[in-house]
Motif scaffolding. Sequence first.
Motif, PDB file in Angstrom:
ATOM      1  N   GLU A 241       0.855  -1.186   0.000  1.00 28.39           N
ATOM      2  CA  GLU A 241       0.000   0.000   0.000  1.00 28.39           C
ATOM      3  C   GLU A 241       0.891   1.237   0.000  1.00 28.39           C
ATOM      4  O   GLU A 241       1.675   1.451   0.934  1.00 28.39           O
ATOM      5  CB  GLU A 241      -0.921   0.040   1.216  1.00 28.39           C
ATOM      6  CG  GLU A 241      -1.784   1.306   1.234  1.00 28.39           C
ATOM      7  CD  GLU A 241      -2.601   1.476   2.509  1.00 28.39           C
ATOM      8  OE1 GLU A 241      -3.305   2.506   2.620  1.00 28.39           O
ATOM      9  OE2 GLU A 241      -2.537   0.589   3.388  1.00 28.39           O
ATOM     10  N   ALA A 242       0.779   2.032  -1.055  1.00 31.35           N
ATOM     11  CA  ALA A 242       1.538   3.281  -1.157  1.00 31.35           C
ATOM     12  C   ALA A 242       0.590   4.434  -0.849  1.00 31.35           C
ATOM     13  O   ALA A 242      -0.355   4.684  -1.596  1.00 31.35           O
ATOM     14  CB  ALA A 242       2.138   3.427  -2.549  1.00 31.35           C
ATOM     15  N   LYS A 243       0.840   5.119   0.237  1.00 34.18           N
ATOM     16  CA  LYS A 243      -0.042   6.208   0.656  1.00 34.18           C
ATOM     17  C   LYS A 243       0.372   7.516  -0.011  1.00 34.18           C
ATOM     18  O   LYS A 243       1.531   7.929   0.072  1.00 34.18           O
ATOM     19  CB  LYS A 243      -0.011   6.352   2.182  1.00 34.18           C
ATOM     20  CG  LYS A 243      -0.644   5.166   2.915  1.00 34.18           C
ATOM     21  CD  LYS A 243      -0.648   5.394   4.414  1.00 34.18           C
ATOM     22  CE  LYS A 243      -1.269   4.229   5.175  1.00 34.18           C
ATOM     23  NZ  LYS A 243      -2.722   4.130   4.963  1.00 34.18           N
ATOM     24  N   THR A 244      -0.590   8.152  -0.671  1.00 34.63           N
ATOM     25  CA  THR A 244      -0.313   9.391  -1.382  1.00 34.63           C
ATOM     26  C   THR A 244      -1.568  10.249  -1.378  1.00 34.63           C
ATOM     27  O   THR A 244      -2.449  10.052  -0.548  1.00 34.63           O
ATOM     28  CB  THR A 244       0.179   9.087  -2.817  1.00 34.63           C
ATOM     29  OG1 THR A 244       0.486  10.315  -3.485  1.00 34.63           O
ATOM     30  CG2 THR A 244      -0.852   8.310  -3.617  1.00 34.63           C
ATOM     31  N   PHE A 245      -1.658  11.215  -2.286  1.00 37.01           N
ATOM     32  CA  PHE A 245      -2.828  12.089  -2.337  1.00 37.01           C
ATOM     33  C   PHE A 245      -3.032  12.550  -3.771  1.00 37.01           C
ATOM     34  O   PHE A 245      -2.080  12.988  -4.415  1.00 37.01           O
ATOM     35  CB  PHE A 245      -2.642  13.311  -1.431  1.00 37.01           C
ATOM     36  CG  PHE A 245      -3.864  14.208  -1.353  1.00 37.01           C
ATOM     37  CD1 PHE A 245      -4.921  13.858  -0.528  1.00 37.01           C
ATOM     38  CD2 PHE A 245      -3.964  15.356  -2.108  1.00 37.01           C
ATOM     39  CE1 PHE A 245      -6.058  14.663  -0.461  1.00 37.01           C
ATOM     40  CE2 PHE A 245      -5.079  16.166  -2.048  1.00 37.01           C
ATOM     41  CZ  PHE A 245      -6.139  15.816  -1.219  1.00 37.01           C
ATOM     42  N   ARG A 246      -4.276  12.442  -4.251  1.00 39.99           N
ATOM     43  CA  ARG A 246      -4.572  12.910  -5.606  1.00 39.99           C
ATOM     44  C   ARG A 246      -4.727  14.424  -5.596  1.00 39.99           C
ATOM     45  O   ARG A 246      -5.582  14.960  -4.903  1.00 39.99           O
ATOM     46  CB  ARG A 246      -5.852  12.250  -6.137  1.00 39.99           C
ATOM     47  CG  ARG A 246      -5.977  12.324  -7.654  1.00 39.99           C
ATOM     48  CD  ARG A 246      -7.276  11.735  -8.130  1.00 39.99           C
ATOM     49  NE  ARG A 246      -8.381  12.660  -7.847  1.00 39.99           N
ATOM     50  CZ  ARG A 246      -9.644  12.279  -7.688  1.00 39.99           C
ATOM     51  NH1 ARG A 246      -9.954  11.008  -7.743  1.00 39.99           N
ATOM     52  NH2 ARG A 246     -10.575  13.174  -7.441  1.00 39.99           N
ATOM     53  N   ARG A 247      -3.926  15.107  -6.385  1.00 45.94           N
ATOM     54  CA  ARG A 247      -3.843  16.569  -6.317  1.00 45.94           C
ATOM     55  C   ARG A 247      -4.755  17.278  -7.312  1.00 45.94           C
ATOM     56  O   ARG A 247      -4.842  18.517  -7.298  1.00 45.94           O
ATOM     57  CB  ARG A 247      -2.394  17.012  -6.522  1.00 45.94           C
ATOM     58  CG  ARG A 247      -1.481  16.553  -5.404  1.00 45.94           C
ATOM     59  CD  ARG A 247      -0.030  16.816  -5.690  1.00 45.94           C
ATOM     60  NE  ARG A 247       0.233  18.233  -5.937  1.00 45.94           N
ATOM     61  CZ  ARG A 247       1.411  18.710  -6.311  1.00 45.94           C
ATOM     62  NH1 ARG A 247       2.436  17.874  -6.459  1.00 45.94           N
ATOM     63  NH2 ARG A 247       1.572  19.991  -6.516  1.00 45.94           N
ATOM     64  N   LEU A 248      -5.392  16.519  -8.195  1.00 48.99           N
ATOM     65  CA  LEU A 248      -6.285  17.120  -9.185  1.00 48.99           C
ATOM     66  C   LEU A 248      -7.605  16.333  -9.207  1.00 48.99           C
ATOM     67  O   LEU A 248      -7.771  15.359  -8.482  1.00 48.99           O
ATOM     68  CB  LEU A 248      -5.643  17.097 -10.577  1.00 48.99           C
ATOM     69  CG  LEU A 248      -4.383  17.949 -10.767  1.00 48.99           C
ATOM     70  CD1 LEU A 248      -3.755  17.656 -12.121  1.00 48.99           C
ATOM     71  CD2 LEU A 248      -4.711  19.434 -10.655  1.00 48.99           C
ATOM     72  N   GLY A 249      -8.526  16.759 -10.086  1.00 46.57           N
ATOM     73  CA  GLY A 249      -9.752  16.011 -10.277  1.00 46.57           C
ATOM     74  C   GLY A 249      -9.456  14.628 -10.843  1.00 46.57           C
ATOM     75  O   GLY A 249      -8.319  14.298 -11.158  1.00 46.57           O
ATOM     76  N   HIS A 250     -10.502  13.835 -10.989  1.00 41.63           N
ATOM     77  CA  HIS A 250     -10.313  12.468 -11.487  1.00 41.63           C
ATOM     78  C   HIS A 250      -9.610  12.462 -12.842  1.00 41.63           C
ATOM     79  O   HIS A 250      -8.772  11.615 -13.121  1.00 41.63           O
ATOM     80  CB  HIS A 250     -11.664  11.776 -11.596  1.00 41.63           C
ATOM     81  CG  HIS A 250     -11.596  10.388 -12.157  1.00 41.63           C
ATOM     82  ND1 HIS A 250     -11.028   9.333 -11.463  1.00 41.63           N
ATOM     83  CD2 HIS A 250     -12.018   9.878 -13.347  1.00 41.63           C
ATOM     84  CE1 HIS A 250     -11.093   8.237 -12.203  1.00 41.63           C
ATOM     85  NE2 HIS A 250     -11.675   8.551 -13.344  1.00 41.63           N
ATOM     86  N   ALA A 251      -9.971  13.401 -13.706  1.00 41.97           N
ATOM     87  CA  ALA A 251      -9.357  13.515 -15.030  1.00 41.97           C
ATOM     88  C   ALA A 251      -9.239  14.983 -15.384  1.00 41.97           C
ATOM     89  O   ALA A 251      -9.728  15.867 -14.673  1.00 41.97           O
ATOM     90  CB  ALA A 251     -10.214  12.776 -16.064  1.00 41.97           C
TER      91      ALA A 251
END
Length: 255
Positions: A241-251
């Motif tokens: 499990e690599a913990k990160t954060f999505r910085r933009l919308g889905h696309a």
Amino acid sequence: MTKSMRRELTRQQYLDLYYYMRLNRAVEETMVKLFRQNKIVGGLYSSLGQEAISVGTCYALEKKDWIAPMIRNIGALLVKGVPPRDIFMQHMAKYDSPTKGRDGTSHFGDLDNLHIVSPISMLGDLIPVMTGVAIGGRYLGQKIVTMTWIGDGGSSTGVFHEGLNFAATQRAPFVLILENNLWAYSTPVGRQVPLENLADRAKAYGIDSYIVDGNNVVAVYRTAREAVERARAGEGPILIEAKTFRRLGHAQHDP
């Protein structure tokens, strides 16, 4: 940390990891410009801030190993040897793209030379597929390891659990990277999973797992390298499990 994870990287390895992360960012920045010029036919899914996961995990593999990337794993394609030009042509659906213009986005692979299985839109389906590739390689005495990626949302699909159970019972030389970027399209992970660590799902199938900071490329690489070495040695599948954060919308079309 184990002895394998403590092993120091060479100067060239540090340079390679930085190079591929920077190349990943540059390729995606160029595609954003193409998208705004209406030159990209399908969707564009950014891995902004998540480059370390794709690059660090794929860099831990050998040339003979197989991967099945997802939409945010352009970095893995670059590490495997896919030229940026092919990625641009594919997204613009040009005739001289890998799929001859028949599909946009990242739905292409290279079975003959680079050992890349094309992404599948049905999330989770690549897990049993890559388990099968791993078993086939073992049957042929190839000593390969296979790898694919899944998101936090995709880990809630039925085929994720069926595939992981299949890999576990067969002790397949398979490594699954679970990218926890905290969002499944627009659903926060806390609303879809009653767990703090998605790596705990591996316990249900009797396989080992790791948790790593997905924004630390050196930590990702070291963890993936140990998992790959263990899978190749016959210890069965491993979940990271690599913990990160999505910085933009889905696309790109999602503000």
